[in-house]
Design a protein around this motif. Structure first.
Motif, PDB file in Angstrom:
ATOM      1  N   VAL A  20       0.866  -1.176   0.000  1.00 37.86           N
ATOM      2  CA  VAL A  20       0.000   0.000   0.000  1.00 37.86           C
ATOM      3  C   VAL A  20       0.902   1.224   0.000  1.00 37.86           C
ATOM      4  CG1 VAL A  20      -2.041  -1.026   1.061  1.00 37.86           C
ATOM      5  CG2 VAL A  20      -0.210  -0.203   2.517  1.00 37.86           C
ATOM      6  N   GLY A  21       0.784   2.062  -1.010  1.00 38.92           N
ATOM      7  CA  GLY A  21       1.615   3.256  -1.084  1.00 38.92           C
ATOM      8  C   GLY A  21       3.071   2.914  -1.347  1.00 38.92           C
ATOM      9  N   ASN A  22       3.940   3.821  -0.929  1.00 41.40           N
ATOM     10  CA  ASN A  22       5.370   3.681  -1.203  1.00 41.40           C
ATOM     11  C   ASN A  22       6.177   3.603   0.083  1.00 41.40           C
ATOM     12  OD1 ASN A  22       5.171   3.890  -4.114  1.00 41.40           O
ATOM     13  ND2 ASN A  22       4.644   6.042  -3.789  1.00 41.40           N
ATOM     14  N   CYS A  23       5.597   3.036   1.121  1.00 45.64           N
ATOM     15  CA  CYS A  23       6.279   2.939   2.394  1.00 45.64           C
ATOM     16  C   CYS A  23       7.534   2.082   2.266  1.00 45.64           C
ATOM     17  CB  CYS A  23       5.333   2.342   3.424  1.00 45.64           C
ATOM     18  SG  CYS A  23       5.895   2.513   5.113  1.00 45.64           S
ATOM     19  N   GLY A  24       8.610   2.509   2.944  1.00 44.80           N
ATOM     20  CA  GLY A  24       9.882   1.816   2.810  1.00 44.80           C
ATOM     21  C   GLY A  24      10.366   1.223   4.112  1.00 44.80           C
ATOM     22  N   ASP A  25      11.559   1.636   4.550  1.00 41.05           N
ATOM     23  CA  ASP A  25      12.269   0.984   5.656  1.00 41.05           C
ATOM     24  C   ASP A  25      11.635   1.263   7.021  1.00 41.05           C
ATOM     25  OD1 ASP A  25      14.094   0.284   3.682  1.00 41.05           O
ATOM     26  OD2 ASP A  25      15.330   2.043   4.043  1.00 41.05           O
ATOM     27  N   VAL A  47       8.594  12.515   2.837  1.00 41.84           N
ATOM     28  CA  VAL A  47       7.800  12.169   1.648  1.00 41.84           C
ATOM     29  C   VAL A  47       6.569  11.402   2.134  1.00 41.84           C
ATOM     30  CG1 VAL A  47       7.731  10.906  -0.516  1.00 41.84           C
ATOM     31  CG2 VAL A  47       9.829  12.069   0.186  1.00 41.84           C
ATOM     32  N   ILE A  48       5.412  12.035   2.084  1.00 37.24           N
ATOM     33  CA  ILE A  48       4.188  11.442   2.633  1.00 37.24           C
ATOM     34  C   ILE A  48       3.133  11.338   1.538  1.00 37.24           C
ATOM     35  CG2 ILE A  48       3.436  13.715   3.451  1.00 37.24           C
ATOM     36  CD1 ILE A  48       1.882  12.345   5.679  1.00 37.24           C
ATOM     37  N   GLY A  49       2.450  10.209   1.515  1.00 40.00           N
ATOM     38  CA  GLY A  49       1.394   9.995   0.544  1.00 40.00           C
ATOM     39  C   GLY A  49       0.076   9.669   1.220  1.00 40.00           C
ATOM     40  N   ARG A  50      -1.022  10.033   0.572  1.00 41.99           N
ATOM     41  CA  ARG A  50      -2.369   9.652   1.021  1.00 41.99           C
ATOM     42  C   ARG A  50      -2.891   8.592   0.069  1.00 41.99           C
ATOM     43  NH1 ARG A  50      -6.010  14.391   0.449  1.00 41.99           N
ATOM     44  NH2 ARG A  50      -6.267  13.615  -1.664  1.00 41.99           N
ATOM     45  N   VAL A  51      -3.218   7.449   0.625  1.00 42.52           N
ATOM     46  CA  VAL A  51      -3.677   6.319  -0.176  1.00 42.52           C
ATOM     47  C   VAL A  51      -5.179   6.153  -0.010  1.00 42.52           C
ATOM     48  CG1 VAL A  51      -3.418   3.850  -0.629  1.00 42.52           C
ATOM     49  CG2 VAL A  51      -1.458   5.182   0.187  1.00 42.52           C
ATOM     50  N   VAL A  54      -9.895   2.385  -1.417  1.00 41.32           N
ATOM     51  CA  VAL A  54     -11.025   1.951  -2.222  1.00 41.32           C
ATOM     52  C   VAL A  54     -10.661   1.972  -3.700  1.00 41.32           C
ATOM     53  CG1 VAL A  54     -13.394   2.468  -2.930  1.00 41.32           C
ATOM     54  CG2 VAL A  54     -12.739   2.638  -0.517  1.00 41.32           C
ATOM     55  N   THR A  55     -10.067   3.077  -4.132  1.00 43.53           N
ATOM     56  CA  THR A  55      -9.722   3.215  -5.558  1.00 43.53           C
ATOM     57  C   THR A  55      -8.286   2.785  -5.863  1.00 43.53           C
ATOM     58  OG1 THR A  55      -8.924   5.493  -5.328  1.00 43.53           O
ATOM     59  CG2 THR A  55     -11.295   5.168  -5.695  1.00 43.53           C
ATOM     60  N   GLY A  56      -7.450   2.735  -4.823  1.00 50.86           N
ATOM     61  CA  GLY A  56      -6.044   2.404  -5.035  1.00 50.86           C
ATOM     62  C   GLY A  56      -5.188   3.585  -5.430  1.00 50.86           C
ATOM     63  N   GLN A  57      -5.768   4.763  -5.506  1.00 50.67           N
ATOM     64  CA  GLN A  57      -5.016   5.946  -5.899  1.00 50.67           C
ATOM     65  C   GLN A  57      -4.134   6.445  -4.754  1.00 50.67           C
ATOM     66  OE1 GLN A  57      -8.337   8.450  -7.191  1.00 50.67           O
ATOM     67  NE2 GLN A  57      -7.612   8.270  -9.294  1.00 50.67           N
ATOM     68  N   THR A  58      -2.934   6.893  -5.088  1.00 52.58           N
ATOM     69  CA  THR A  58      -2.004   7.476  -4.126  1.00 52.58           C
ATOM     70  C   THR A  58      -1.649   8.881  -4.561  1.00 52.58           C
ATOM     71  OG1 THR A  58      -1.055   5.319  -3.561  1.00 52.58           O
ATOM     72  CG2 THR A  58       0.248   7.244  -3.020  1.00 52.58           C
ATOM     73  N   ARG A  59      -1.652   9.807  -3.622  1.00 50.01           N
ATOM     74  CA  ARG A  59      -1.295  11.186  -3.925  1.00 50.01           C
ATOM     75  C   ARG A  59      -0.210  11.649  -2.971  1.00 50.01           C
ATOM     76  NH1 ARG A  59      -5.015  16.706  -3.475  1.00 50.01           N
ATOM     77  NH2 ARG A  59      -3.317  18.146  -3.968  1.00 50.01           N
ATOM     78  N   ASN A  60       0.851  12.246  -3.500  1.00 49.90           N
ATOM     79  CA  ASN A  60       1.888  12.837  -2.668  1.00 49.90           C
ATOM     80  C   ASN A  60       1.352  14.122  -2.061  1.00 49.90           C
ATOM     81  OD1 ASN A  60       4.164  14.473  -1.788  1.00 49.90           O
ATOM     82  ND2 ASN A  60       5.469  13.028  -2.862  1.00 49.90           N
ATOM     83  N   ILE A  61       1.376  14.210  -0.727  1.00 43.70           N
ATOM     84  CA  ILE A  61       0.824  15.390  -0.054  1.00 43.70           C
ATOM     85  C   ILE A  61       1.878  16.091   0.806  1.00 43.70           C
ATOM     86  CG2 ILE A  61      -1.566  14.555  -0.077  1.00 43.70           C
ATOM     87  CD1 ILE A  61      -1.148  13.660   2.848  1.00 43.70           C
TER      88      ILE A  61
END
Length: 232
Positions: A20-25, A47-51, A54-61
């Motif tokens: 889910v999203g681009n979470c890393g270490d 670098v934070i994203g909102r996932v 339901v739709t699977g869309q991710t937005r960098n916020i």
């Protein structure tokens, strides 16, 4: 993300998990407790994203400053969903920023809360210094927030960020170490718990305090805690 159990009662296979999203270490992933559709996760340095689950869309916020001192984000910058309004989220660099629309727009609600020692905030390494490492809002009182920094400051606001008080000097035997957590009480708004870590200084003693008066005084809570031995 994966299931807690399988319908047939069998083991949970690797294939049942997905990203889910681009979470890393080991970064923060915070789910809206009132609507699991919304997930906030991050990579290093803010670098934070909102996932939308339901739709699977991710937005960098991620908040980006148009002017002034560059923002210094900790490797794991704190993310807080307000316990009083889930559309309100907080993120922290050396300042605290607040959004009332799930990260679409941001407002700075603090000055630099770190020591901001010019001799130490730079360097040739990859890790920034002089950053906020802990941030929490009281589950009892909206706008009562605690912040801790990697250079030892302990800050509190009781008015949603309009004014902040650094209570560092009221912590007895403060070692000047990295604040690992300032946790507000779920039962009394004046109570909070403070922990620090000295492992970056090869100091493996426990550091725990409690305040019952919004940080004016602190009581150590380490009398019965063991001191861990370092690794040579």
């Amino acid at each position: 993300k994966g299931p807690s159990t399988m319908k047939n009662g069998g083991p949970i296979p690797f294939e049942a998990w997905y990203r889910v999203g681009n979470c890393g270490d080991g970064f923060y992933s915070v789910v809206d407790p009132t609507d699991s559709r919304w997930l906030y996760n991050e990579g290093q340095f803010g670098v934070i994203g909102r996932v939308d689950q339901v739709t699977g869309q991710t937005r960098n916020i991620q908040y980006r400053r148009a002017q002034g001192d560059p923002l210094r984000w900790n490797w794991n910058a704190p993310i807080v969903v307000s316990p009083h309004n889930p559309q309100v989220i907080y993120h922290a660099a050396q300042i605290v920023v607040r959004s009332s629309d799930r990260g679409d727009t941001w407002t700075e609600i603090s000055p630099d809360l770190s020591v901001n020692d010019p001799a130490r905030r730079g360097g040739s390494g990859n890790i920034q210094y002089g950053t906020i490492t802990s941030l929490d809002e009281s589950p009892i009182v909206p706008g009562l927030m605690w912040a801790g920094t990697d250079d030892g400051n302990v800050q509190v606001t009781r008015d949603g960020g309009r004014t902040w008080t650094n209570v560092r000097d009221t912590v007895p035997a403060h070692p000047g170490y990295w604040v690992s957590r300032v946790a507000p009480s779920f039962h009394d708004p004046a109570v909070a718990y403070l922990t620090m870590t000295g492992y970056r200084h090869d100091d493996f003693r426990p550091f725990v305090w409690k305040t019952a008066d919004y940080g004016q005084t602190w009581t150590p809570m380490t009398a019965t805690l063991p001191t861990e031995a370092g690794i040579n």
